[in-house]
Design an enzyme around this catalytic site. Sequence first.
Site, PDB file in Angstrom:
ATOM      1  N   LEU A  63      12.952  10.849 106.481  1.00  0.00           N
ATOM      2  CA  LEU A  63      13.743   9.783 105.884  1.00  0.00           C
ATOM      3  C   LEU A  63      14.106   8.841 107.028  1.00  0.00           C
ATOM      4  CD1 LEU A  63      15.049   8.851 103.218  1.00  0.00           C
ATOM      5  CD2 LEU A  63      17.064  10.204 103.810  1.00  0.00           C
ATOM      6  N   ASP A  64      13.858   7.547 106.845  1.00  0.00           N
ATOM      7  CA  ASP A  64      14.116   6.577 107.910  1.00  0.00           C
ATOM      8  C   ASP A  64      15.532   6.718 108.462  1.00  0.00           C
ATOM      9  OD1 ASP A  64      11.610   5.569 107.619  1.00  0.00           O
ATOM     10  OD2 ASP A  64      12.211   3.654 106.736  1.00  0.00           O
ATOM     11  N   ARG A  65      15.669   6.547 109.750  1.00  0.00           N
ATOM     12  CA  ARG A  65      16.974   6.670 110.408  1.00  0.00           C
ATOM     13  C   ARG A  65      18.065   5.834 109.728  1.00  0.00           C
ATOM     14  NH1 ARG A  65      18.407   6.497 116.882  1.00  0.00           N
ATOM     15  NH2 ARG A  65      20.656   6.738 116.614  1.00  0.00           N
ATOM     16  N   ALA A  67      18.420   4.908 106.730  1.00  0.00           N
ATOM     17  CA  ALA A  67      18.599   5.225 105.315  1.00  0.00           C
ATOM     18  C   ALA A  67      19.408   6.512 105.165  1.00  0.00           C
ATOM     19  CB  ALA A  67      17.240   5.385 104.635  1.00  0.00           C
ATOM     20  N   ARG A 163      10.685  -0.408 102.268  1.00  0.00           N
ATOM     21  CA  ARG A 163      11.142  -1.594 102.997  1.00  0.00           C
ATOM     22  C   ARG A 163      10.056  -2.663 103.050  1.00  0.00           C
ATOM     23  NH1 ARG A 163      13.202   1.291 108.420  1.00  0.00           N
ATOM     24  NH2 ARG A 163      13.687  -0.876 109.009  1.00  0.00           N
TER      25      ARG A 163
END
Length: 240
Positions: A63-65, A67, A163
């Site tokens: 999971l993107d940092r 987010a 994104r």
Amino acid sequence: MMNAPTLHVIYRDNHLLVTAKSAGLLAQADETGDPDILTLGKRYLKETFNKPGNVYLGLVHRLDRPASGIMVLARTSKAAARLTDQFKKHRPIKKYLAIVEGALEGNGAWEDHLIKDGRNVRVVSETHPKGKHASLAWRALGRQGGATLVEVDLHTGRPHQIRVQFASRGYPLLGDLRYRAATPFDGQNLALHSYFMELDHPTRREPIGWRLEPPPSWGSWFARERAELFDPDTSIPWPG
């Protein structure tokens, strides 16, 4: 550097450790040395069960940092192998909430091909030799202050996928300065939250899932729409 990071555990059994990742927290350690979910999870298990030596914990998805949301970790190598196979085959159901700049209505499904170019990701043609297929479906849930709340059903799991697919069409996520957003969110993170995850339990071989409310950083953004989406009887409130 984040101060005093907390591991928010929302589910635990002998095979799974499911956490609510705060925005800004890494999924696993990198060159920055900043706190990460995997290290915090190992420390949590070691302290909770008074385990000597090293503790096993497997990272099976990311999971993107910037987010927030649900992250599933594997407590055994067998669980890690089975869960990794599920994610490779796109078996888990993954749903996100995102606040994007601009006005979107109705729903849609987008198919693109993405390539990582340094630290960024961009859309390329279908014939690009390094392009990877990216697929999602979205549904607009409401509009507020020049922004739209969308529910995203993520079919593939490419880096920065949500994104980039939204930004490339002129709808960058709030706070996503990397992809040309003009509207800040909470100072450094994104209006992107992994709120629902369903997968097959690695040993029971039956579906198991979680529905997690967004963190306090979402403030009053789309409070009415979120109240309709999160039933108190079936949803997990943000821990703390």
